[in-house]
Write an enzyme that holds these catalytic residues in place. Structure first.
Site, PDB file in Angstrom:
ATOM      1  N   ASP A  13       9.885   2.601  -3.048  1.00 18.04           N
ATOM      2  CA  ASP A  13       8.850   3.437  -3.659  1.00 18.04           C
ATOM      3  C   ASP A  13       9.385   4.859  -3.781  1.00 18.04           C
ATOM      4  O   ASP A  13      10.223   5.290  -2.982  1.00 18.04           O
ATOM      5  CB  ASP A  13       7.566   3.439  -2.823  1.00 18.04           C
ATOM      6  CG  ASP A  13       6.353   3.840  -3.652  1.00 18.04           C
ATOM      7  OD1 ASP A  13       5.478   2.978  -3.884  1.00 18.04           O
ATOM      8  OD2 ASP A  13       6.261   5.004  -4.075  1.00 18.04           O
ATOM      9  N   LYS A  66       1.079  -5.601 -11.198  1.00 16.85           N
ATOM     10  CA  LYS A  66      -0.224  -5.021 -11.513  1.00 16.85           C
ATOM     11  C   LYS A  66      -0.181  -4.464 -12.927  1.00 16.85           C
ATOM     12  O   LYS A  66       0.813  -3.861 -13.337  1.00 16.85           O
ATOM     13  CB  LYS A  66      -0.560  -3.896 -10.532  1.00 16.85           C
ATOM     14  CG  LYS A  66      -1.849  -3.155 -10.886  1.00 16.85           C
ATOM     15  CD  LYS A  66      -2.371  -2.336  -9.733  1.00 16.85           C
ATOM     16  CE  LYS A  66      -1.547  -1.096  -9.476  1.00 16.85           C
ATOM     17  NZ  LYS A  66      -2.114  -0.310  -8.354  1.00 16.85           N
TER      18      LYS A  66
END
EC number: 2.1.1.166
Length: 221
Positions: free
Chosen positions: A89, A174
């Protein structure tokens, strides 16, 4: 005033959200863990011995869920997991046992190479069983711009999956209903034999958030 009311409404919903309370009780960093849990229970994605990559991992609830699943394997010994988890991330993430974390921008070549090197090391051959992506762009409110950003992030996840997934592997991302969603679905259909949308109960009804699952590569690398 309108913004204040919106913030108060969001805070009220958040505090009274059963998944928020459940996450606090079960030690998950975010309610998002239950979105993955429901999809996993439906589609049997996470299995002992797998190598799994978590893109856009912070704050870490998906990696926590995966870690718990792999730790529950009868083959897991001495407190270790049966498998491997690599998370990345751009934001920092507090350490999770048995999860190799890279902080960096997935779009940067140097960071991408580092991710590939670690995947190669933990997998013993560079191929993984499952790629998870909870990545989302910073939304501007301009539909066309946001759609382009979302499609770009989906493309990055698909490109990584195409290069690193085993032939029978899976990619879960997503995305959001609206402009650009149909293009993402078509992209999945070009690369995967099985494509299925998923809207878990933990994904708020008001949200356009949804998830897209692709399984079995059409053209394995």
């Amino acid at each position: 005033m309108a913004k204040n009311k919106f913030n108060q409404s969001w805070l009220h919903d958040h505090i009274n959200d059963p998944y928020v309370k459940l996450a606090q009780r079960e030690g998950y960093r975010a309610r998002a863990a239950y979105k993955l849990k429901e999809i996993d229970e439906q589609d049997k994605l996470i299995k002992p011995g797998q190598v799994i990559v978590d893109l856009g991992a912070a704050p870490g609830s998906w990696s926590q869920y995966v870690r718990n699943k792999l730790a529950a394997s009868p083959r897991a010994k001495d407190g270790r997991i049966d498998g491997a988890i690599v998370a990345i991330d751009i934001l920092p993430m507090e350490a999770i046992a048995d999860v190799t974390f890279i902080q960096g921008d997935f779009r940067e070549d140097e960071v991408f190479r580092q991710l590939e090197e670690i995947v190669l090391e933990v997998s013993g051959g560079g191929k993984v069983d499952l790629v998870l992506s909870d990545m989302a762009p910073n939304l501007s409110g301009v539909a066309s711009a946001d759609a382009a950003r979302m499609e770009h992030i989906a493309e990055l996840a698909v490109e990584f999956a195409m290069a690193h997934l085993k032939p029978e592997g899976a990619l879960l991302i997503k995305c959001f209903h609206g402009s650009g969603y149909s293009q993402i679905v078509e992209m999945f259909k070009r690369h995967f034999k099985i494509v299925a949308p998923r809207k878990p109960k933990a994904s708020r009804d008001k949200s356009s958030e949804t998830f897209l699952l692709g399984r079995q590569l059409k053209h394995p690398g």
